[in-house]
Design an enzyme around this catalytic site. Structure first.
Site, PDB file in Angstrom:
ATOM      1  N   ASN A  58      -2.409 -10.222  -3.204  1.00  0.00           N
ATOM      2  CA  ASN A  58      -3.525  -9.936  -2.398  1.00  0.00           C
ATOM      3  C   ASN A  58      -4.083 -11.146  -1.988  1.00  0.00           C
ATOM      4  OD1 ASN A  58      -2.610  -7.149  -2.022  1.00  0.00           O
ATOM      5  ND2 ASN A  58      -3.825  -6.769  -3.677  1.00  0.00           N
TER       6      ASN A  58
ATOM      7  N   GLU B  95      14.184  -2.932  -6.631  1.00  0.00           N
ATOM      8  CA  GLU B  95      13.730  -3.070  -7.996  1.00  0.00           C
ATOM      9  C   GLU B  95      14.040  -2.074  -8.794  1.00  0.00           C
ATOM     10  OE1 GLU B  95       9.503  -3.503  -7.690  1.00  0.00           O
ATOM     11  OE2 GLU B  95       9.800  -5.882  -7.156  1.00  0.00           O
ATOM     12  N   LYS B  96      14.222  -2.143 -10.072  1.00  0.00           N
ATOM     13  CA  LYS B  96      14.319  -0.934 -11.155  1.00  0.00           C
ATOM     14  C   LYS B  96      12.994  -0.072 -10.904  1.00  0.00           C
ATOM     15  CE  LYS B  96      15.955   0.756 -14.930  1.00  0.00           C
ATOM     16  NZ  LYS B  96      16.945   1.533 -14.839  1.00  0.00           N
ATOM     17  N   TYR B  97      12.994   1.107 -11.177  1.00  0.00           N
ATOM     18  CA  TYR B  97      11.834   1.841 -10.796  1.00  0.00           C
ATOM     19  C   TYR B  97      11.263   2.169 -12.323  1.00  0.00           C
ATOM     20  CZ  TYR B  97       8.675   5.787  -9.824  1.00  0.00           C
ATOM     21  OH  TYR B  97       7.789   6.600  -9.681  1.00  0.00           O
TER      22      TYR B  97
ATOM     23  N   GLY C 105       0.861  -1.146   0.034  1.00  0.00           N
ATOM     24  CA  GLY C 105      -0.070  -0.051   0.051  1.00  0.00           C
ATOM     25  C   GLY C 105       0.812   1.380  -0.126  1.00  0.00           C
TER      26      GLY C 105
ATOM     27  N   ARG D 179     -15.465   4.496  -6.299  1.00  0.00           N
ATOM     28  CA  ARG D 179     -15.481   4.461  -4.581  1.00  0.00           C
ATOM     29  C   ARG D 179     -15.792   5.926  -4.337  1.00  0.00           C
ATOM     30  NH1 ARG D 179     -10.362   1.037  -2.425  1.00  0.00           N
ATOM     31  NH2 ARG D 179     -10.307  -0.556  -4.114  1.00  0.00           N
TER      32      ARG D 179
ATOM     33  N   ARG E  35      -6.839 -11.728  -0.533  1.00  0.00           N
ATOM     34  CA  ARG E  35      -8.194 -11.407  -0.009  1.00  0.00           C
ATOM     35  C   ARG E  35      -9.283 -11.240  -1.274  1.00  0.00           C
ATOM     36  NH1 ARG E  35      -5.299  -6.698   0.440  1.00  0.00           N
ATOM     37  NH2 ARG E  35      -6.193  -5.152  -1.112  1.00  0.00           N
TER      38      ARG E  35
ATOM     39  N   VAL F 142     -11.823  -4.841  -2.600  1.00  0.00           N
ATOM     40  CA  VAL F 142     -12.775  -4.063  -2.901  1.00  0.00           C
ATOM     41  C   VAL F 142     -13.577  -3.726  -4.005  1.00  0.00           C
ATOM     42  CG1 VAL F 142     -13.361  -1.183  -2.548  1.00  0.00           C
ATOM     43  CG2 VAL F 142     -11.809  -2.612  -0.922  1.00  0.00           C
TER      44      VAL F 142
END
Ligand code: MV4
Length: 449
Positions: free
Chosen positions: A289, A200-202, A164, A337, A291, A294
């Site tokens: 994830n 990591e490579k950005y 997140g 949302r 789960r 949303v």
């Protein structure tokens, strides 16, 4: 099949699970804090039980209170919804120790995916494409600097326990490495008690594409395509759609097969989401994830399946009700949302709902626990509703979104509805040309000048 399920959550997702239970002939138990005695999930469930005071830590996150609620009501299984205890491996362990069933993956799968380094190592072994970077953890600054030189800047340093967007720092050049490395480590330590980091490579302008997967825990799994969730603000998604406007049928079939094969090989059970960054036609795994998410309704809309019903089926030992060949995309779906927040300040705005009218008509789904006279308590997430629209194609879905936003009435609190009205006027939203930075750059341009 279970006779009775306890829902360890509140708000719209608790209603979502109660609805699936009712259609399956399963009794539902709502749990609630004292702040939620008048909440819709309490009214809608067959039974309800108070589990503690308003703070989540003493109610919706209290494992002993939830287990006790199962014992008192005779519920045999627990659906965690999203957030709260949905990705807590310790909770799953306790549930099993009490002879109850967790409606979700195993504690082991939650643990593996909860640690980003282990998750990435697992995905590499399973043949899932990942962002180039360190092999496992990076023990010290010198190693980080050496890797930065080898990989080339910019790079991103991530806390293994993060997620997140927390515990994540970009080093644009070698000069930034020391502070980025130290800050990511310190944030990981402070927020999660774990200072392990990886590099990591950005990627500079990717889209956030996530693949919905579903397994039966017995080596069978399917994918249900992707969702494009690139429109985010401070790592909070605000607009999600399926299918992704940038993804071709061939790309979907290929990455989908890789993901379904991966989760089948680990005997994954239930719903999961494999998150990727997508740039220049390539997918790069970032996180999984474990789960129900949303934004699952956009996938439900285009595939015509009930993901919560499937979760309950496989948790009870039944097979999934569909195979990969049964799954076909029908049209396009978009979710927005709606938060009880000011706009454009995005400050939480709890309070009493003086009027509420949900939009309706063809292709419109409003998942919300609001009702006229309800008081939104200040203790929890500001999500008050999800408006999901479905059309034959993206243009129709957008027209339907525009139309249904106009029908929605929420009086008494400020909401993020004006954000969506403003987005409806943007060409890039209509063409689907956006990436993970689009929304924040647009907000800055339009509302901070
Ligand atoms: C990245 C990235 C660029 N390159 N990793 C942010 C949250 C976490 N899930 C991963 N994140 C990112 N990882 C590499 N190698 C950019 C982000 C990122 C981001 C990702 C998805 C959606 C919104 C985002 C906003 C800022 C940064």
């Amino acid at each position: 099949m279970f006779d009775k399920i306890l829902i360890a959550n509140r708000g719209e997702i608790a209603l979502r699970v109660i609805r699936a239970c009712r259609e399956m002939g399963i009794a539902s138990v709502a749990v609630h804090s004292t702040a939620d005695a008048d909440a819709m999930h309490v009214r809608m469930a067959d039974e309800s039980i108070c589990i503690g005071p308003p703070p989540s830590s003493e109610s919706y996150l209290s494992i002993p209170a939830i287990i006790a609620a199962c014992e008192v009501t005779g519920a045999q299984a627990i659906h965690p919804g999203y957030g709260f205890l949905s990705e807590n491996a310790g909770f799953v362990q306790v549930i099993e120790d009490h002879g109850l069933t967790f409606i979700g993956p195993t504690a082991e799968h939650i643990r593996i995916m909860g640690d980003k380094i282990t998750a990435k190592e697992t995905m590499i072994d399973l043949g899932v494409p990942c962002v180039p970077g360190s092999e496992g953890g990076v023990p010290d600054l010198a190693t980080a600097q050496k890797l930065g030189e080898e990989m080339g800047y910019p790079v991103i340093i991530k806390a293994t326990a993060g997620g997140g967007g927390r515990g994540m720092k970009v080093a644009q050049t070698a000069a930034d490495m020391e502070s980025a490395f130290m800050t990511a480590r310190a944030e990981g330590k402070a927020a999660f008690g774990n200072d392990e980091v990886y590099i990591e490579k950005y990627l500079q302008r990717p889209r956030h594409i996530e693949i919905q997967v579903f397994g039966d825990g017995k080596g069978n799994a399917v994918h249900l395509g992707e969702r494009d969730c690139s429109l985010q603000r401070r790592h909070q998604k605000v607009f999600e759609e399926a299918p992704g406007p940038a993804i071709s049928a061939e790309e979907r079939a290929e990455i989908g097969r890789v993901c379904a094969d991966a989760v089948a090989r680990i005997n994954y059970i239930g719903a999961g989401t494999i998150e990727f960054l997508y740039e220049d036609g390539q997918f790069y795994f970032i996180e999984m994830n474990t789960r129900l998410q949303v934004e699952h309704p956009v996938t439900e809309a285009i595939f015509g399946v009930d993901l919560v019903r499937e979760q309950i089926r496989v948790a009870s030992g039944l097979p999934m009700s569909f195979a990969q060949d049964d799954l076909e995309i029908n049209g396009h779906a978009i979710e927005v949302r709606i938060n009880a927040e000011t706009f454009p300040g995005f400050a939480p705005h709890p309070g009493k709902i003086t009027a509420y009218h949900a939009p309706g008509g063809l292709g419109v789904r409003m998942d919300s626990a609001l009702y006229q006279g309800y008081s939104i308590p200040p203790y929890y997430d500001s999500l008050i509703g999800k408006l999901i629209v479905h059309g034959r194609d993206r243009r129709e879905a957008l027209a339907r979104l525009h139309r249904s936003l106009g029908e929605l009435i929420v009086d008494g609190v400020e909401t993020t509805v004006p954000l969506f009205h403003a987005l409806m006027a943007e060409k890039d939203i209509h063409t689907g040309e956006y990436n993970i930075h689009w929304l924040e750059r647009w907000l800055e341009r339009e509302f901070e000048s």
